[in-house]
Every structure is written in structure tokens, then in C-alpha cells.
Design a protein around this motif. Structure first.
Motif, PDB file in Angstrom:
ATOM      1  N   GLN A 126       0.819  -1.208   0.000  1.00 28.76           N
ATOM      2  CA  GLN A 126       0.000   0.000   0.000  1.00 28.76           C
ATOM      3  C   GLN A 126       0.857   1.264   0.000  1.00 28.76           C
ATOM      4  O   GLN A 126       0.522   2.254  -0.668  1.00 28.76           O
ATOM      5  CB  GLN A 126      -0.927   0.007   1.220  1.00 28.76           C
ATOM      6  CG  GLN A 126      -2.085  -0.962   1.135  1.00 28.76           C
ATOM      7  CD  GLN A 126      -3.089  -0.583   0.080  1.00 28.76           C
ATOM      8  OE1 GLN A 126      -3.393   0.597  -0.108  1.00 28.76           O
ATOM      9  NE2 GLN A 126      -3.619  -1.560  -0.623  1.00 28.76           N
ATOM     10  N   SER A 127       1.952   1.246   0.743  1.00 25.93           N
ATOM     11  CA  SER A 127       2.842   2.405   0.785  1.00 25.93           C
ATOM     12  C   SER A 127       3.405   2.697  -0.596  1.00 25.93           C
ATOM     13  O   SER A 127       3.400   3.845  -1.060  1.00 25.93           O
ATOM     14  CB  SER A 127       3.992   2.162   1.780  1.00 25.93           C
ATOM     15  OG  SER A 127       3.510   2.010   3.092  1.00 25.93           O
ATOM     16  N   VAL A 128       3.890   1.656  -1.253  1.00 28.54           N
ATOM     17  CA  VAL A 128       4.458   1.821  -2.591  1.00 28.54           C
ATOM     18  C   VAL A 128       3.381   2.260  -3.578  1.00 28.54           C
ATOM     19  O   VAL A 128       3.584   3.178  -4.379  1.00 28.54           O
ATOM     20  CB  VAL A 128       5.129   0.513  -3.054  1.00 28.54           C
ATOM     21  CG1 VAL A 128       5.541   0.612  -4.522  1.00 28.54           C
ATOM     22  CG2 VAL A 128       6.335   0.193  -2.188  1.00 28.54           C
ATOM     23  N   SER A 129       2.222   1.622  -3.520  1.00 30.62           N
ATOM     24  CA  SER A 129       1.147   1.935  -4.459  1.00 30.62           C
ATOM     25  C   SER A 129       0.635   3.362  -4.283  1.00 30.62           C
ATOM     26  O   SER A 129       0.484   4.112  -5.264  1.00 30.62           O
ATOM     27  CB  SER A 129      -0.003   0.939  -4.268  1.00 30.62           C
ATOM     28  OG  SER A 129      -1.106   1.280  -5.074  1.00 30.62           O
ATOM     29  N   ASN A 130       0.363   3.760  -3.046  1.00 29.81           N
ATOM     30  CA  ASN A 130      -0.177   5.095  -2.787  1.00 29.81           C
ATOM     31  C   ASN A 130       0.794   6.190  -3.202  1.00 29.81           C
ATOM     32  O   ASN A 130       0.411   7.163  -3.859  1.00 29.81           O
ATOM     33  CB  ASN A 130      -0.519   5.240  -1.301  1.00 29.81           C
ATOM     34  CG  ASN A 130      -1.738   4.435  -0.903  1.00 29.81           C
ATOM     35  OD1 ASN A 130      -2.650   4.236  -1.696  1.00 29.81           O
ATOM     36  ND2 ASN A 130      -1.757   3.951   0.332  1.00 29.81           N
ATOM     37  N   ALA A 131       2.061   6.046  -2.812  1.00 26.94           N
ATOM     38  CA  ALA A 131       3.039   7.090  -3.105  1.00 26.94           C
ATOM     39  C   ALA A 131       3.364   7.161  -4.595  1.00 26.94           C
ATOM     40  O   ALA A 131       3.516   8.256  -5.155  1.00 26.94           O
ATOM     41  CB  ALA A 131       4.314   6.844  -2.301  1.00 26.94           C
ATOM     42  N   SER A 132       3.484   6.004  -5.245  1.00 23.30           N
ATOM     43  CA  SER A 132       3.840   6.005  -6.667  1.00 23.30           C
ATOM     44  C   SER A 132       2.727   6.622  -7.514  1.00 23.30           C
ATOM     45  O   SER A 132       2.996   7.431  -8.412  1.00 23.30           O
ATOM     46  CB  SER A 132       4.143   4.579  -7.140  1.00 23.30           C
ATOM     47  OG  SER A 132       3.013   3.731  -6.981  1.00 23.30           O
ATOM     48  N   PHE A 133       1.477   6.263  -7.216  1.00 26.89           N
ATOM     49  CA  PHE A 133       0.363   6.829  -7.983  1.00 26.89           C
ATOM     50  C   PHE A 133       0.219   8.324  -7.707  1.00 26.89           C
ATOM     51  O   PHE A 133      -0.084   9.105  -8.617  1.00 26.89           O
ATOM     52  CB  PHE A 133      -0.937   6.110  -7.645  1.00 26.89           C
ATOM     53  CG  PHE A 133      -2.135   6.638  -8.391  1.00 26.89           C
ATOM     54  CD1 PHE A 133      -2.393   6.218  -9.689  1.00 26.89           C
ATOM     55  CD2 PHE A 133      -2.978   7.564  -7.811  1.00 26.89           C
ATOM     56  CE1 PHE A 133      -3.487   6.714 -10.393  1.00 26.89           C
ATOM     57  CE2 PHE A 133      -4.069   8.070  -8.498  1.00 26.89           C
ATOM     58  CZ  PHE A 133      -4.332   7.639  -9.797  1.00 26.89           C
ATOM     59  N   ALA A 186       0.917   9.248   2.012  1.00 18.91           N
ATOM     60  CA  ALA A 186       0.967   7.818   1.691  1.00 18.91           C
ATOM     61  C   ALA A 186       1.284   6.991   2.932  1.00 18.91           C
ATOM     62  O   ALA A 186       0.703   5.915   3.145  1.00 18.91           O
ATOM     63  CB  ALA A 186       2.015   7.563   0.609  1.00 18.91           C
ATOM     64  N   ALA A 187       2.196   7.488   3.770  1.00 17.53           N
ATOM     65  CA  ALA A 187       2.571   6.764   4.985  1.00 17.53           C
ATOM     66  C   ALA A 187       1.408   6.695   5.975  1.00 17.53           C
ATOM     67  O   ALA A 187       1.154   5.644   6.587  1.00 17.53           O
ATOM     68  CB  ALA A 187       3.782   7.426   5.640  1.00 17.53           C
ATOM     69  N   GLY A 195      -2.733  -0.661   8.219  1.00 17.96           N
ATOM     70  CA  GLY A 195      -2.045  -1.632   9.064  1.00 17.96           C
ATOM     71  C   GLY A 195      -2.748  -1.830  10.398  1.00 17.96           C
ATOM     72  O   GLY A 195      -2.871  -2.966  10.889  1.00 17.96           O
ATOM     73  N   LEU A 196      -3.230  -0.742  10.996  1.00 16.37           N
ATOM     74  CA  LEU A 196      -3.943  -0.837  12.271  1.00 16.37           C
ATOM     75  C   LEU A 196      -5.293  -1.534  12.094  1.00 16.37           C
ATOM     76  O   LEU A 196      -5.745  -2.268  12.983  1.00 16.37           O
ATOM     77  CB  LEU A 196      -4.143   0.564  12.863  1.00 16.37           C
ATOM     78  CG  LEU A 196      -2.860   1.289  13.284  1.00 16.37           C
ATOM     79  CD1 LEU A 196      -3.175   2.700  13.775  1.00 16.37           C
ATOM     80  CD2 LEU A 196      -2.122   0.504  14.373  1.00 16.37           C
ATOM     81  N   VAL A 197      -5.934  -1.318  10.937  1.00 10.25           N
ATOM     82  CA  VAL A 197      -7.198  -2.009  10.660  1.00 10.25           C
ATOM     83  C   VAL A 197      -6.961  -3.515  10.567  1.00 10.25           C
ATOM     84  O   VAL A 197      -7.745  -4.318  11.102  1.00 10.25           O
ATOM     85  CB  VAL A 197      -7.829  -1.475   9.361  1.00 10.25           C
ATOM     86  CG1 VAL A 197      -8.969  -2.380   8.893  1.00 10.25           C
ATOM     87  CG2 VAL A 197      -8.342  -0.061   9.560  1.00 10.25           C
ATOM     88  N   PHE A 200       8.958   2.855   2.656  1.00 10.41           N
ATOM     89  CA  PHE A 200       8.450   2.304   1.400  1.00 10.41           C
ATOM     90  C   PHE A 200       7.584   3.307   0.642  1.00 10.41           C
ATOM     91  O   PHE A 200       7.392   3.160  -0.565  1.00 10.41           O
ATOM     92  CB  PHE A 200       7.701   1.001   1.652  1.00 10.41           C
ATOM     93  CG  PHE A 200       8.613  -0.175   1.778  1.00 10.41           C
ATOM     94  CD1 PHE A 200       9.040  -0.871   0.661  1.00 10.41           C
ATOM     95  CD2 PHE A 200       9.085  -0.568   3.016  1.00 10.41           C
ATOM     96  CE1 PHE A 200       9.908  -1.943   0.770  1.00 10.41           C
ATOM     97  CE2 PHE A 200       9.952  -1.636   3.147  1.00 10.41           C
ATOM     98  CZ  PHE A 200      10.372  -2.326   2.018  1.00 10.41           C
ATOM     99  N   SER A 201       7.089   4.324   1.333  1.00  9.20           N
ATOM    100  CA  SER A 201       6.415   5.414   0.619  1.00  9.20           C
ATOM    101  C   SER A 201       7.441   6.218  -0.176  1.00  9.20           C
ATOM    102  O   SER A 201       7.162   6.653  -1.304  1.00  9.20           O
ATOM    103  CB  SER A 201       5.676   6.322   1.612  1.00  9.20           C
ATOM    104  OG  SER A 201       4.577   5.649   2.191  1.00  9.20           O
ATOM    105  N   ILE A 202       8.627   6.411   0.393  1.00  9.91           N
ATOM    106  CA  ILE A 202       9.701   7.071  -0.353  1.00  9.91           C
ATOM    107  C   ILE A 202      10.088   6.231  -1.568  1.00  9.91           C
ATOM    108  O   ILE A 202      10.292   6.746  -2.667  1.00  9.91           O
ATOM    109  CB  ILE A 202      10.929   7.298   0.552  1.00  9.91           C
ATOM    110  CG1 ILE A 202      10.589   8.229   1.710  1.00  9.91           C
ATOM    111  CG2 ILE A 202      12.080   7.900  -0.254  1.00  9.91           C
ATOM    112  CD1 ILE A 202      11.734   8.461   2.669  1.00  9.91           C
TER     113      ILE A 202
END
Length: 253
Positions: free
Chosen positions: A71-78, A110-111, A118-120, A150-152
Motif C-alpha cells: 500500500q505504501s508503494v502503491s499510494n506514493a507512486s500513484f 501515503a505513509a 495496518g492498524l485495521v 516504502f512510501s519514499i
């Protein structure tokens, strides 16, 4: 530091998350439940405990890391690729906003999204298993650091990608195999000697090991080495982002 600019970028990205919040939160709940049905019930019935922990509880840190990393990679990249794709990034670059503020806004949003997801997943896991957390503050800190680092990394992928097909290339062909082979659903100590040595070249192993330690107080790899690996990965990613904005690679070129 232009705090207002950071807040505007952050709020805009979070607004996109809120518009699809049901899908964003329900999806990991369903996925986690399915993992418990498949791995927890089917495999767990044959593997009762791993390192003194029930198999159902043992896979929880792996499930969280699996989703948080992707999710971190996907959110930040998009988030950064879309304005680059439609050309609106040039308006942002011409505004009185520094590169650091742009990165903080996009990566921070993104983070935060990944931490919430993650908490969910963690809350969903309690429905299925009795889950101890030996070091709760360390667990949350590691969750936050993982989301940030991983957002970076995703931010870098979003700038590197020339189209939406390339945007999915590294996550699908590189990142997902590394996560599944990084001890998400098993202990690295369960592998034969040669394969365990090979597994130690996988950087995700160190992340999984220290995150699982925060739950069960046991680790496959020494904690200091795992933390050093995480710091090194984060530092390299930050250095690459600095170089991208310093040279204008794939942004101004």
C-alpha cells in the motif's frame, strides 16, 4: 519551511483516500480474513506452533507488513505519477514550494494511509486469534518507519515510471516476490542451511524479523542488524530522491 504548502498537498492526498475509504478499509479486512481462512485454518491445522507461537498468530505480522509495504508503494507512486502524467506537476514545481515540502506532503500522506490500514488489519486479526504484543511502542514505531521508507521508495517508482504499466512493474515483479520469500508466513530458521543463507540476502527478511520481534519477542535475525538494514534502505531512498530533484531526472527532462 512552508507548512501551508505541505498541509495542502497532504490534505489533497488524504481527501482522495477519504472518498474511497470504504473500499480502502474493507478490502484489507476481507483480504486478512481470507488469509486466516487459507493459511490459518488449512496450514495452521498442520503446523500448530512456530517458535512457540500459534501459527495463526505467527502470520499476523507478515500479513500487516505485506499490506503496508504494498500500500505504501502503491499510494506514493500513484500520487506523484498522476500529476506527472497529466502535466500538472509543472505547476507544482513552478510554485514557491521546495522539493523537501513536496516530498513531505506526498510521502507523509501515503505513509499515514498505510499506517491506518495496518492498524485495521491488526484489529481484524484479533477477531481470529489471541495476539500478544510484547513491545507495542516498538511495533507502532516500526510500522511507521516501514510506511515512511516504502512510501519514499514508491515515490521514486512514480517518478521513474513513464506510464501506468511501468508503475506496476517493480511492485509485481520485484517487491511482491521479495515479500513472500521474506518470511511473511514462515520463519527463516525453518529453511535448510543453504536456503537460509540465500534468504538473508533478501532485505525484507530483516524487516519481517524485527517487526515479528515486536510481537513475540523472538527474531530470526539480530535486532541491531535488522534496524541497521532498515536505516540503510531508508537512507538510500532519501538519497535517490535528493538526486532526482537535484538533477531533474524524469521530472524536468
Amino acid at each position: 519551511m512552508n507548512v501551508h504548502a505541505i498541509r495542502v498537498i497532504f490534505q489533497r492526498e488524504m481527501a482522495r483516500f477519504y472518498r474511497t475509504i470504504m473500499e480502502s478499509l474493507i478490502s484489507p479486512v476481507i483480504s486478512t480474513s481470507l488469509y486466516f481462512v487459507v493459511f490459518g485454518a488449512a496450514i495452521g491445522s498442520r503446523i500448530e506452533t512456530v517458535e512457540g507461537v500459534t501459527y495463526g498468530a505467527f502470520i499476523v505480522p507478515g500479513l500487516i507488513m505485506l499490506t503496508v509495504i504494498t500500500q505504501s508503494v502503491s499510494n506514493a507512486s500513484f500520487a506523484i505519477h498522476f500529476p506527472k502524467f497529466i502535466g500538472s506537476i509543472y505547476e507544482l514545481l513552478s510554485a514557491p514550494v521546495s522539493y523537501l515540502e513536496i516530498v513531505i506532503g506526498y510521502v507523509g500522506a501515503a505513509a499515514v494511509k498505510s499506517i491506518l490500514i495496518g492498524l485495521v488489519i491488526l484489529g481484524t486479526a484479533y477477531i481470529f486469534v489471541d495476539l500478544p504484543i510484547a513491545h507495542p511502542f516498538a511495533m507502532f514505531a516500526l510500522l511507521s518507519v516501514t510506511s515512511f521508507s516504502f512510501s519514499i521508495f514508491g515515490f521514486i517508482i512514480g517518478i521513474w515510471a513513464k506510464d501506468f504499466q511501468q508503475l506496476q512493474l517493480i511492485p509485481l515483479l520485484v517487491l511482491t516476490p521479495l515479500i513472500f520469500l521474506g518470511g511473511s508466513f514462515y520463519s527463516v530458521d525453518m529453511l535448510p542451511g543453504v536456503w537460509r543463507t540465500i534468504a538473508l540476502f533478501n532485505p525484507v527478511v530483516y524487516l519481517m524479523s524485527v517487526f515479528r520481534w515486536s510481537f513475540f519477542d523472538t527474531a530470526d535475525v539480530p535486532i541491531a542488524i535488522s534496524l541497521a538494514a532498515i536505516v540503510l534502505f531508508t537512507t538510500i531512498c532519501m538519497g535517490v530522491v535528493w538526486w532526482i530533484f537535484r538533477t531533474g531526472w524524469r521530472i524536468r527532462q
